[in-house]
Design a protein around this motif. Structure first.
Motif, mmCIF file in Angstrom:
data_model
loop_
_atom_site.group_PDB
_atom_site.id
_atom_site.type_symbol
_atom_site.label_atom_id
_atom_site.label_comp_id
_atom_site.label_asym_id
_atom_site.label_seq_id
_atom_site.Cartn_x
_atom_site.Cartn_y
_atom_site.Cartn_z
ATOM 1 N N TYR A 125 0.860 -1.206 -0.059
ATOM 2 C CA TYR A 125 -0.251 -0.112 0.109
ATOM 3 C C TYR A 125 0.937 1.221 0.104
ATOM 4 O O TYR A 125 1.793 1.183 0.749
ATOM 5 C CB TYR A 125 -1.058 -0.088 1.036
ATOM 6 C CG TYR A 125 -1.912 -0.868 0.875
ATOM 7 C CD1 TYR A 125 -3.251 -0.316 0.560
ATOM 8 C CD2 TYR A 125 -2.111 -2.282 1.176
ATOM 9 C CE1 TYR A 125 -4.488 -1.059 0.359
ATOM 10 C CE2 TYR A 125 -3.218 -3.143 1.030
ATOM 11 C CZ TYR A 125 -4.498 -2.482 0.562
ATOM 12 O OH TYR A 125 -5.548 -3.242 0.402
ATOM 13 N N TRP A 127 1.352 5.321 0.602
ATOM 14 C CA TRP A 127 0.878 6.745 1.083
ATOM 15 C C TRP A 127 1.226 7.863 0.417
ATOM 16 O O TRP A 127 2.553 7.917 0.305
ATOM 17 C CB TRP A 127 1.289 6.700 2.444
ATOM 18 C CG TRP A 127 0.272 5.666 3.554
ATOM 19 C CD1 TRP A 127 0.779 4.660 3.809
ATOM 20 C CD2 TRP A 127 -0.658 6.018 4.435
ATOM 21 N NE1 TRP A 127 0.107 3.673 4.633
ATOM 22 C CE2 TRP A 127 -0.954 4.916 5.178
ATOM 23 C CE3 TRP A 127 -1.493 7.097 4.672
ATOM 24 C CZ2 TRP A 127 -1.965 4.821 5.833
ATOM 25 C CZ3 TRP A 127 -2.736 6.985 5.422
ATOM 26 C CH2 TRP A 127 -2.875 5.873 6.055
ATOM 27 N N ILE A 142 -4.318 13.503 2.272
ATOM 28 C CA ILE A 142 -3.494 12.283 2.210
ATOM 29 C C ILE A 142 -4.290 11.107 1.955
ATOM 30 O O ILE A 142 -5.448 11.229 1.985
ATOM 31 C CB ILE A 142 -2.804 11.916 3.279
ATOM 32 C CG1 ILE A 142 -3.600 11.672 4.727
ATOM 33 C CG2 ILE A 142 -1.618 13.041 3.618
ATOM 34 C CD1 ILE A 142 -2.798 11.118 5.897
ATOM 35 N N THR A 143 -3.612 10.070 1.232
ATOM 36 C CA THR A 143 -4.482 8.980 0.741
ATOM 37 C C THR A 143 -3.574 7.734 1.046
ATOM 38 O O THR A 143 -2.340 7.740 1.042
ATOM 39 C CB THR A 143 -5.081 9.177 -0.585
ATOM 40 O OG1 THR A 143 -5.805 7.995 -0.876
ATOM 41 C CG2 THR A 143 -3.780 9.025 -1.778
ATOM 42 N N ARG A 144 -4.202 6.525 0.895
ATOM 43 C CA ARG A 144 -3.593 5.268 0.795
ATOM 44 C C ARG A 144 -4.360 4.445 0.009
ATOM 45 O O ARG A 144 -5.555 4.285 -0.205
ATOM 46 C CB ARG A 144 -3.719 4.582 2.487
ATOM 47 C CG ARG A 144 -3.084 2.963 2.508
ATOM 48 C CD ARG A 144 -3.660 2.823 3.851
ATOM 49 N NE ARG A 144 -3.242 1.384 4.287
ATOM 50 C CZ ARG A 144 -3.865 0.401 3.934
ATOM 51 N NH1 ARG A 144 -5.009 0.244 3.767
ATOM 52 N NH2 ARG A 144 -3.355 -0.917 4.301
ATOM 53 N N PRO A 172 3.184 12.225 3.536
ATOM 54 C CA PRO A 172 3.079 11.285 4.746
ATOM 55 C C PRO A 172 4.490 10.690 4.913
ATOM 56 O O PRO A 172 5.342 10.893 3.843
ATOM 57 C CB PRO A 172 2.061 10.305 4.208
ATOM 58 C CG PRO A 172 2.254 10.361 2.704
ATOM 59 C CD PRO A 172 2.542 11.652 2.384
ATOM 60 N N VAL A 174 6.011 6.634 6.436
ATOM 61 C CA VAL A 174 5.555 5.406 7.110
ATOM 62 C C VAL A 174 6.841 5.015 8.059
ATOM 63 O O VAL A 174 7.716 4.860 7.428
ATOM 64 C CB VAL A 174 5.144 4.409 6.032
ATOM 65 C CG1 VAL A 174 4.866 3.245 7.017
ATOM 66 C CG2 VAL A 174 3.703 5.057 5.619
ATOM 67 N N LEU A 181 2.751 6.530 11.583
ATOM 68 C CA LEU A 181 2.628 7.364 10.364
ATOM 69 C C LEU A 181 2.874 8.717 10.677
ATOM 70 O O LEU A 181 2.165 9.312 11.520
ATOM 71 C CB LEU A 181 0.958 7.259 9.721
ATOM 72 C CG LEU A 181 0.739 8.030 8.634
ATOM 73 C CD1 LEU A 181 1.469 7.583 7.514
ATOM 74 C CD2 LEU A 181 -0.774 8.325 8.530
ATOM 75 N N ARG A 202 -4.588 3.669 8.842
ATOM 76 C CA ARG A 202 -5.130 2.910 7.875
ATOM 77 C C ARG A 202 -6.639 2.842 7.788
ATOM 78 O O ARG A 202 -7.090 2.740 6.719
ATOM 79 C CB ARG A 202 -4.431 1.819 7.672
ATOM 80 C CG ARG A 202 -4.804 0.273 8.714
ATOM 81 C CD ARG A 202 -4.157 -0.622 8.366
ATOM 82 N NE ARG A 202 -2.916 -0.730 8.319
ATOM 83 C CZ ARG A 202 -2.308 -1.315 9.391
ATOM 84 N NH1 ARG A 202 -2.858 -2.054 10.211
ATOM 85 N NH2 ARG A 202 -0.675 -1.339 9.548
#
Length: 320
Positions: A125, A127, A142-144, A172, A174, A181, A202
């Motif tokens: 995944y 980010w 932000i997105t994942r 972001p 990780v 995060l 998440r």
């Protein structure tokens, strides 16, 4: 290159974070503590990972991230042939020799000063920022999303979050080793970083801030080029491209380490890694490793001539 930082977003006094729409509590400029951890030594021996590798495009590498459990490497780039402030990005997947294995397109996402990667089984995944503000080319949320070679995404096709009310210019990072995060964002007085549980984030839960602080001022007038987290420490990366042929006297690429719990910079180092590279612009940083014994702090450079930029990665692996 993060030109936003040059316009004063790294300056100013400590701030108070406003309560967010998602329940983010009000917090001082630095609050709460993270579990104690070791930190990377900024002046430790430099190790070269790979040199002069073309990305998909190829365009300048802005950032990169490792999916440690699956041994995957991803880079974030501005998409070739589109206006810079359009927010159109390319992601490349590379093996650890620097060979491109695949790519994705992210239309209208941002600048990719920092990206993150997270493993969920055998799926990676990613980010990133998203929902570009075309006035500055930076993401407003932000997105994942799962990595899928050849896919094109838009802000409308992904789940988006705005963790801090009033925040802009989101990026972001990780921290897979410690399950965190980091979310870097701009407020009225400059750049701030919040740290959240990765497991909570998440799911879209940003209600508990593990730590929050205002990014310290680094070298005045030098471009901010990336950041990452490892345990109780944040790392920052800055530097300008050589103005002409390789000239180490012009090198200003510097690594910084910030102790989140103490609220202060504790280490820095002006590195000459890759000093013979043509162009040599600092771009991106990330951590690889599932334990302290395997941990590496990577920092990158773009090199080469316009139209044929290349990616270069170096790392430190000494913890103190």
């Amino acid at each position: 290159m993060d030109n936003i930082s040059r316009r004063g977003l790294l300056t100013g006094a400590g701030a108070v974070l406003a309560a967010g729409a998602l329940g983010v509590p009000t917090a001082s400029a630095r609050s709460l503590d993270l579990p104690a951890s070791k930190r990377f030594k900024m002046s430790a021996t430099t190790n070269e990972f790979f040199r002069s590798k073309p990305l998909w495009g190829p365009t300048v590498m802005q950032s990169f991230a490792f999916d440690t459990p699956n041994n995957r490497l991803f880079t974030g780039q501005l998409r070739s042939g589109t206006p810079e402030n359009s927010g159109d990005l390319t992601l490349s997947q590379l093996n650890f020799s620097g060979t491109v294995l695949g790519h994705m397109y992210l239309n209208g996402f941002g600048h990719a000063v920092s990206i993150g990667a997270e493993a969920s089984g055998t799926t990676s995944y990613i980010w990133t920022e998203t929902d570009v503000d075309t006035a500055n080319g930076r993401g407003r949320q932000i997105t994942r999303f799962p990595w899928k070679d050849g896919q094109t995404l838009t802000p409308a096709s992904v789940t988006k979050w705005k963790p801090v009310s009033g925040g802009t210019v989101y990026t972001p990072a990780v921290d897979q080793r410690f399950g965190q995060l980091g979310v870097r964002h701009s407020l009225s007085d400059g750049m701030h970083i919040n740290v959240y549980s990765l497991a909570a984030a998440r799911t879209g839960d940003f209600s508990k801030v593990l730590a929050t602080f205002k990014q310290p001022a680094l070298t005045p007038g030098v471009a901010f080029q990336g950041w990452t987290l490892y345990g109780a420490y944040a790392y920052f990366w800055e530097g300008e491209a050589y103005p002409g042929e390789p000239d180490e006297t012009k090198a200003n690429s510097k690594l910084w380490c910030y102790d989140i719990n103490a609220g202060q910079l504790v280490d820095s180092f002006l590195t000459l890694a890759g000093k013979s590279l043509t162009y040599r612009e600092a771009e991106g940083m990330a951590v690889y490793g599932s334990t302290d014994g395997t941990a590496r702090l990577y920092f990158g450079f773009a090199s080469g001539v316009a139209g044929d930029r290349r990616a270069n990665l170096f790392y430190r692996n000494t913890l103190v």
